[in-house]
Structure formats: C-alpha cells, structure tokens
Scaffold this active site. Structure first.
Site, mmCIF file in Angstrom:
data_model
loop_
_atom_site.group_PDB
_atom_site.id
_atom_site.type_symbol
_atom_site.label_atom_id
_atom_site.label_comp_id
_atom_site.label_asym_id
_atom_site.label_seq_id
_atom_site.Cartn_x
_atom_site.Cartn_y
_atom_site.Cartn_z
ATOM 1 N N SER A 213 0.811 -1.222 0.000
ATOM 2 C CA SER A 213 0.000 0.000 0.000
ATOM 3 C C SER A 213 0.846 1.275 0.000
ATOM 4 C CB SER A 213 -0.937 -0.081 1.203
ATOM 5 O OG SER A 213 -1.734 1.048 1.303
ATOM 6 N N ASP B 218 -6.620 1.920 -2.593
ATOM 7 C CA ASP B 218 -7.780 1.736 -1.715
ATOM 8 C C ASP B 218 -8.018 2.970 -0.854
ATOM 9 O OD1 ASP B 218 -5.681 1.375 0.028
ATOM 10 O OD2 ASP B 218 -6.322 -0.597 0.761
#
Ligand code: NG1
Ligand code: ZN
Length: 557
Positions: free
Chosen positions: A68, A291
């Site tokens: 991420s 995300d």
C-alpha cells in the site's frame, strides 16, 4: 478435483523458499509488511495457509501482494476471505504461526491447523491473487504460487490489480456472478454502468439545493506512481467523457509513494511532488494500491485545503440520508470512524447532521465489522480509506421501492438512485475508484465545487508524527486506541500535556504496518497542535525507549 495436500511437498518447498533468519513476522493491520527482500518465505507460507483457509471455507480465497502506502522497497501480503472481506481475525494467528515456525516444523504446524479447524483436506481449494506495481511483487507472486501449488490447489493470477479490485474478484467468484463478473472488464462495467445511471437520475434539476460554485468535471490525479494510475485510465474508457482526469505521478518516472500518494498528502498536509495545483483546481490523490482517496485544492489565498476521509464520509452520509428520507424508508444509518477522525467531523455528524457515530480501533477490519451493524454503515478512516455497506434488508427494501409503482415518481426516482448507488459502492473494502465516482456524482448532483463541499465544517488543526522506539509492542492501548495502558506513566503525561491547550486531544499507538509509534494531536491552532504533538512525541521517546535522535521541536521553537 484438486490433489489432496501432501505434507512432504509443503515441506520440500521450503528448500526453495527457506527462512533466512529468526525475524518474527506479525500479521498486522493489513497483513504482513516488511522489506521486500525478507518476504520470500512469508509469501510461500501465506500460500500454504491460504489453501487451508479455502478448504475450510469451501470457497475461493484471495491473496493480495502489496504494501500500500509503504515505500517501494517494502512489500506485503494479505489474505481475503470469501465475501471479499479481510481475513477472519481468528485465522491471523494461524498465518503468523505458519510464517514463524522453522522450515522443518512446517508439516506439523499445518497439521495442527487442520486438526484444530477439522479441515477436510480432500476439499478442492482455489486461490485468487493479484499484485501492485512494486518491482518485487512479480517474484513474490511466484513464491506465493509455489506455496499454493505445493498444497495441490488451483489458482488464478490476475497480475496487476488494485487491492479493491482483487477483493471484488473474490466476491464475484464466490457469488456465482451475482455481485459482478470476475473480470477486470466486469469491474469497470459494473462501476461505470452504476455511475452513469446514478448521474442521470440525480441531475441538478431534480436534486437538492444548487450551490454557488458550480460543478466541474475536471480532476487532477496524483496516482502515487502506482497501480491506481494505470487502472483509472481503463475505467475512464467506460465513462462516456463524464469525467476529465489528468493523471500525474503515473509511474512513468518517479518511485511509488515517494513524495506523493494519499499517505504523503495526508501527513504533510500539502500537495504531492508532480502536481502543483492551480487555485481552485480539483485534485485527488490515491495511495499505492488505490484503496484510499483524498481530495485537495488550493484556495483563493493560496492555502492548501484537504478534504480527507472524514469530509468524504460526511458528504456521502448527508447524500444518502436525504435520499433515504425522500423515499420514506426507515433505515438506521451510521458513520464509523477511528480516533484519527478530526474532532470537528465527529461534532458535525452528531450535532448538526444527527447521525450516530461509532469509534473503533484503526484497521479496516474493525471499521467494516462495525459498519455491518447498521442498515447503512458508512465507514472511513481519516486517511481516505472507506466505503458504504448496505445490510441485506436495506438493499431489499431499496430495490423493492425502486420498482414500487404505488410510490410517487419522486420517491421512486430517489429509490432508483439509491439502488444505483449500491452498485456503485464496493461492498468489500474501501475503493479509490468507486469512491471517486460516488463523490463526483454527489458534487454533480449538488452542483458543488470543492470549496462548497469544504465549507460544511472546518477541520481542527491536526498533526501526526512518528517516533522510533526499541520495541513498539510495549505500547498497549484501550478505548478504541484513544488511551494507553502501558508503559506506566505515559497516559498521565499525555493528559497533563493536553490540559495545557484549548480544544486539544492527543493519543499514541503502535503502527500495525510500520516499525514506529504514531502520535496524533489536534488543538485550536496549528502552532499549539504542533507543540502538543512534539511534547507527546518526546514523552513517548522517553518512556518507551526511543531510538535514534529524539524528536525535535517545531521549527522556530
Ligand atoms: P497503521 O500503520 O497501523 O497506523 C495504517 C493506517 C491505517 C490503515 C493501514 C493499512 C493511519 C493512521 N493508519 O495503519 O488507517 O489504513 O495503514 O493500510 O493512517
Ligand atoms: Zn492502500
């Protein structure tokens, strides 16, 4: 039919993927994260456990390879349960156990899980995997697949995907296509169809008050040099020119997340490298696996303005609340936040909007679970990760109302709008692409510019700092991480410091994704906030065995 798993084969595979040292890995907030060069055995072993999980659930299970927002040199892996949700908490310990045993203990450790969970190992297993754009992700993906194959299971490797796309695929696979087609194109088709339908239904003539600023469909995207920058261009092909997106930090030059991306923008409270906004231009930032999403712009005075996850949650909550009341449905709608939510957002939701707010510990799994308790649960982390969950009952009522010929055309249109909105939200996890489409629809419906949206409430000045300590696990927290219970004296010291300032709040917690302790502070002015954050950091450094240089006071102090 898959082959039954063979302990010898699982054990043999460790020769190619040996544990190199005694480093202990913990399945944290978002799975395992570490320097990519330490992860080969972790991926192999995650593959082994993913197969057991799939056998035990008699369904396909996902494995995403990403770290991420972490730097490019890191990587990570997380398992995704059959409905696209995060791995069930009770299994986190199993993955950690398997990852941390010696090579020669692997077979016994796997057998222990099989016995404890009474897994039928003749059950076919299926693993769905995807990865982000990190240079290390390709070879780690192969390590994972070696683990899956060693267990005799089948798999589908989607290659490059955003994290929420993989969550979507897992749910599609396990719901016989009812949620959508398990293809990348299927994902774009589902979102774009819902977006275009909803947009048509909420054209400003029909909807809600018209603001001053006027909606603009031009967006400047900071793609964090990651997978989101690639995927947004695929999505755009399906949007009939409804949005114009200029992609900056598209990965063609800079490094992933380096001086850019949603985490950088949130922490630095400033524009990323590679995207210098013109005054009033609408900008967004994704994180490395897309995300998270944040909005930002430069106002008329040249000041940077951030519209974070809290602002997105309030925007979405107010929109859905209006539609629900327009239809006349009685649905219990709530917002879920963490301790990082700005105090102003919580006050605004509770006092002005009369929407219940729940606070849970950091990490999507906590937010998601809490949001499921509402008919309509909107959850967002301040950093921009979030989505909307509709209970099955709520969804059925909405779908029924959208087809109910006895309702007035206004009511039915509002119900149809909600119905499209359900299809537009990724019900598995926060999704930067889906969230962008929803925010754009709401701004369009209200004829709002970013500054109209931003004027709902003013954030309290806030600051996040990181402190390096010898062992961050000595910090224990309670009350949704808002207070510490150890080391001794730390909470008392924080309480004393907070008392010195107005509208102040501060808390500390060990990060689940980085080897650091996070410090959060907010207060009436930026100066006071920065001072409080510094003072609390110093206490952490002193009482929790800080390492390296002690925290420095804010510039000029
Ligand atoms: P940690 O490192 O545990 O604070 C961070 C974010 C989480 C979540 C995870 C997963 C903050 C303060 N923390 O967790 O909200 O998004 O990463 O990516 O933003
Ligand atoms: Zn992310």
């Amino acid at each position: 039919m898959a082959n039954e798993w063979s302990p010898t084969q699982a054990r043999r595979g460790t020769a190619k993927h040996p544990r190199k040292d005694d480093k202990v890995f913990t399945y944290g907030t978002a799975g395992f994260r570490a320097r990519a060069d330490t992860l080969d055995p972790v991926l192999y072993r995650s593959g082994l456990v993913a197969v057991l999980r799939s056998m035990s659930k008699k369904a396909a299970v996902g494995v995403m390879i990403t770290a991420s927002h972490n730097p490019e040199c890191d990587n990570g892996v997380k398992l995704i349960d059959p409905m696209g949700e995060m791995l069930q908490v009770s299994w986190e310990k199993y993955v950690s156990d398997i990852v941390n045993v010696r090579d020669d203990e692997i077979s016994d450790a796997l057998q222990k899980i099989i016995d404890e969970e009474k897994i039928d190992t003749s059950q076919a297993a299926y693993i769905i995997t995807g990865r982000d754009t990190r240079p290390s992700s390709c070879s780690l993906s192969q390590s994972l697949i070696d683990g899956v194959v060693a267990m005799g299971a089948e798999y589908k490797d989607y290659g490059l995907l955003t994290t929420p796309q993989l969550h979507y695929m897992v749910r599609c696979h396990n719901t016989g296509g009812r949620y959508g087609e398990p293809l990348e194109e299927g994902y774009y088709k589902k979102l774009s169809k819902a977006f275009l339908q909803l947009r048509q239904k909420v054209t400003p003539e029909f909807q809600i008050p018209i603001g001053e600023g006027g909606y603009k469909n031009e967006i400047f995207l900071d793609g964090a040099n990651g997978v989101g920058a690639l995927k947004v261009q695929q999505l755009l092909k399906h949007l009939d020119d409804a949005l114009k997106i200029t992609v900056c930090n598209d990965g063609s030059q800079g490094k992933l997340n380096e001086n850019c991306g949603a985490d950088y923008v949130k922490l630095h409270q400033g524009a990323p490298k590679g995207l210098i906004p013109e005054a009033g231009a609408k900008c967004i930032s994704f994180d490395g696996d897309a995300d998270r999403i944040l909005y930002f712009y430069k106002d008329g005075n040249g000041k940077f303005q951030l519209l974070d996850g809290d602002k997105i949650a309030t925007l979405i909550a107010s929109f859905i609340k209006e539609l629900v009341s327009e239809v006349g449905l009685s649905l219990n709608l709530g917002v879920v936040q963490t301790a990082y939510a700005n105090g102003s957002s919580t006050r605004y939701l509770e006092d002005e909007m009369k929407v219940p707010v729940a606070c849970v510990p950091t990490g999507v799994k906590h937010l998601h679970r809490k949001a499921e308790e509402f008919d309509v649960g909107i959850y967002f982390e301040a950093n921009g990760h979030g989505t909307v969950l509709f209970s099955q009952d709520a969804e059925e009522k909405i779908r029924a109302a959208s087809k109910d010929g006895s309702l007035s055309s206004e009511k039915r249109l509002a119900a149809e709008s909600l119905s499209s909105l359900i299809d537009l939200t990724n019900q598995t996890v926060g999704d930067a692409l889906a969230d962008m489409l929803l925010v754009e629809t709401i701004l369009f419906a209200r004829h709002w510019d970013v500054s109209d949206w931003n004027s709902a409430y003013t954030d309290l000045p806030n600051r996040q700092l990181k402190v390096k300590v010898k062992d961050r696990t000595i910090i224990h927290t309670t009350d949704a991480e808002r207070r510490t219970t150890s080391p001794a004296g730390l909470q008392d010291a924080i309480d004393e410091l907070v008392k010195k300032y107005t509208k102040a709040r501060s808390f500390v917690r060990p990060s689940g994704t980085e080897d650091i302790v996070r410090v959060y502070a907010e207060a009436d002015t930026q100066e006071n906030t920065d001072m409080l954050a510094y003072e609390v950091s110093l206490k952490v450094f002193q009482l929790a065995q800080g390492i390296g240089d002690p925290p420095q006071p804010p510039a000029g102090k």
